[in-house]
Design an enzyme around this catalytic site. Sequence first.
Site, PDB file in Angstrom:
ATOM      1  N   LYS A  55       0.859  -1.191   0.049  1.00  0.00           N
ATOM      2  CA  LYS A  55       0.065   0.040  -0.068  1.00  0.00           C
ATOM      3  C   LYS A  55       0.743   1.102   0.075  1.00  0.00           C
ATOM      4  CE  LYS A  55      -3.749  -2.085   2.390  1.00  0.00           C
ATOM      5  NZ  LYS A  55      -4.342  -2.637   3.663  1.00  0.00           N
ATOM      6  N   GLN A  99      -4.930  -1.458   9.456  1.00  0.00           N
ATOM      7  CA  GLN A  99      -4.892  -2.931   8.951  1.00  0.00           C
ATOM      8  C   GLN A  99      -5.900  -3.513   9.925  1.00  0.00           C
ATOM      9  OE1 GLN A  99      -4.093  -3.433   5.753  1.00  0.00           O
ATOM     10  NE2 GLN A  99      -4.513  -5.862   6.099  1.00  0.00           N
ATOM     11  N   ASP A 122     -11.411   3.183   4.009  1.00  0.00           N
ATOM     12  CA  ASP A 122     -11.862   1.569   3.812  1.00  0.00           C
ATOM     13  C   ASP A 122     -13.551   1.632   3.653  1.00  0.00           C
ATOM     14  OD1 ASP A 122     -10.056  -0.416   3.743  1.00  0.00           O
ATOM     15  OD2 ASP A 122      -9.634   0.081   6.061  1.00  0.00           O
TER      16      ASP A 122
END
Length: 298
Positions: A55, A99, A122
């Site tokens: 990422k 995460q 997200d």
Amino acid sequence: MTIGKIIDGKAFATGLRDRVGDGVADFVAAAGRKPGLAVVLVGEDPASAVYVRNKGRMTVAAGMESFEFKRPASIEEDDLLDLIEELNHDDRVDGILVQLPLPAHIDETAVIAAIDPAKDVDGFHVVNSGRLATGQDALVPCTPLGCIMLLKDELGDLSGMEAVVVGRSNIVGKPMAQLLLAENCTVTIAHSRTRDLASVVHRADIVVAAVGRPEMVKGEWIRPGATVIDVGINRVADDDDDGRTRLVGDVATAEALAHARAITPVPGGVGPMTIAVLLRNTLVAAHARAGLAAPEGL
Ligand code: GUN
């Protein structure tokens, strides 16, 4: 017998990342700063560490600022919430991604709830899932949004199609169903308690498999001409018993190809889309925070 097409998610993701890169250049010209993405990694899970590294690399390659925060698995929940609060107030940060999974002593729901919904790239915050469910502008979870992009690229207008989503997670199954509904599909969510899964899947023009069980969806379940999106990434022992492993999806791909119009492979299908969409979401969040109109063509 016709053989279905393999959908090249890797190529589509590369194209999307290129378009995001162009959008970033326009944003920098208009806003006088780069979009910024903060990624928080708690603990030492090797798979998560690989994702986070990728990422960061792709964020920088797209012309954005990448901020990484690594914390030990022993971190107290309050300290993690303090970090998120700091990032919520940091003007250089447009997107915050924590995460998952988190260590068991940390309440994932509380952590997600602490993220400013405007920075929730997200799309996991209830404000964003609620906005998606009620047809309002929202930040949408990356994997299902990537699946919709692949489906529209392959099929065009999805109106009136029968879609079956196998799996009901908050991260993939539920938002996937909402996105398909917003495209005017007739949507069924199937799951581990669904009776006669084979015949439910056989109704579908569109099958999205997101259960996390290797090759659970069998080829003969697929209706002739259906399009199959395989979200699963499962590591299994190699057939020749030499101790090596390989990745397989939630669909028995080779069998399904004999029935499907098109199918995403594993690897190289949905997987590469997730980070590309994350970059897209970060750019969208940056525009909204800077008071600029949403970027086009993404
Ligand atoms: N872990 C596995 N997939 C994801 C994802 O899309 N977002 C976050 N935050 N964690 C993940």
